[in-house]
Design a protein around this motif. Structure first.
Motif, PDB file in Angstrom:
ATOM      1  N   GLN A 122       0.563  -1.639   0.313  1.00  0.00           N
ATOM      2  CA  GLN A 122      -0.190  -0.325  -0.122  1.00  0.00           C
ATOM      3  C   GLN A 122       1.324   1.407   0.226  1.00  0.00           C
ATOM      4  N   VAL A 123       2.141   1.265   0.108  1.00  0.00           N
ATOM      5  CA  VAL A 123       2.641   2.593   0.564  1.00  0.00           C
ATOM      6  C   VAL A 123       2.526   3.224  -1.131  1.00  0.00           C
ATOM      7  N   THR A 124       2.583   4.365  -1.049  1.00  0.00           N
ATOM      8  CA  THR A 124       3.096   5.032  -1.888  1.00  0.00           C
ATOM      9  C   THR A 124       3.998   5.736  -1.840  1.00  0.00           C
ATOM     10  N   VAL A 134       9.430   6.730   7.198  1.00  0.00           N
ATOM     11  CA  VAL A 134       8.124   6.500   7.603  1.00  0.00           C
ATOM     12  C   VAL A 134       7.401   6.152   6.161  1.00  0.00           C
ATOM     13  N   LEU A 135       6.586   5.360   6.308  1.00  0.00           N
ATOM     14  CA  LEU A 135       6.197   5.016   4.758  1.00  0.00           C
ATOM     15  C   LEU A 135       5.096   4.706   4.825  1.00  0.00           C
ATOM     16  N   SER A 136       4.592   5.999   3.625  1.00  0.00           N
ATOM     17  CA  SER A 136       3.174   6.028   3.759  1.00  0.00           C
ATOM     18  C   SER A 136       1.919   5.706   2.926  1.00  0.00           C
ATOM     19  N   GLY A 137       0.939   5.236   2.909  1.00  0.00           N
ATOM     20  CA  GLY A 137      -0.090   5.314   1.960  1.00  0.00           C
ATOM     21  C   GLY A 137      -0.578   6.842   1.496  1.00  0.00           C
ATOM     22  N   GLU A 138      -2.004   6.144   0.575  1.00  0.00           N
ATOM     23  CA  GLU A 138      -2.299   7.530   0.034  1.00  0.00           C
ATOM     24  C   GLU A 138      -3.185   7.540   0.549  1.00  0.00           C
ATOM     25  N   ASN A 139      -3.178   9.630   0.817  1.00  0.00           N
ATOM     26  CA  ASN A 139      -3.910  10.408   1.846  1.00  0.00           C
ATOM     27  C   ASN A 139      -2.589  10.889   2.750  1.00  0.00           C
TER      28      ASN A 139
END
Length: 152
Positions: A122-124, A134-139
């Protein structure tokens, strides 16, 4: 009496000097450290979806290393070894096909593994602040947090 006063004065001056040097050391420790590099750094998983990740004794800690060579991902899920590929462009990141070994582990480690692999899919985006990745996703919601570990 004069000797005692001189001794107390000397001890007082010594304590003041020690306090000043201690304060200077404290301010250096709280100063911002340079950011670790995303690539070729050993990143230990410390949180998934905001929940802390704890390594079990006698198991490898969950971690990843993004090798520059061939954009290769390597690491461990806390139970099994993982490997794959990644693409980075500016603050965006995407992981390609990720494979892992299939050893059986305690339930807690299997949950960490499942959640870790799901998060990687899910990471983007990524961001590094000091020794924290920090690995973040959508939003821009944080999915996984890591801490840089220096192996030598």
């Amino acid at each position: 009496m004069k000797r005692r006063l001189a001794l107390y004065g000397f001890i007082g001056a010594l304590l003041i000097t020690a306090g000043c040097s201690s304060a200077a050391m404290d301010s250096q420790e709280t100063a911002h450290h340079p950011d670790e590099t995303l690539i070729n750094t050993y990143w230990r998983l410390v949180a998934l979806d905001g929940a802390p990740v704890v390594a079990l004794e006698n198991f490898r800690e969950a971690h990843l290393v993004l090798h520059q060579e061939a954009s290769r991902l390597a690491g461990a899920t806390g139970c099994n070894t993982l490997m794959g590929s990644y693409r980075v462009k500016n603050e965006h990141i995407a992981f390609g096909q990720i494979a892992s070994t299939k050893m059986a582990c305690p339930t807690a480690q299997m949950k960490t593994e499942r959640d870790f692999l799901t998060a990687l899919k899910q990471v983007t985006a990524w961001s590094v602040d000091g020794a924290t990745l920090v690995l973040s996703g959508e939003n821009n919601e944080p999915l996984a947090a890591f801490e840089a570990v220096h192996l030598y």
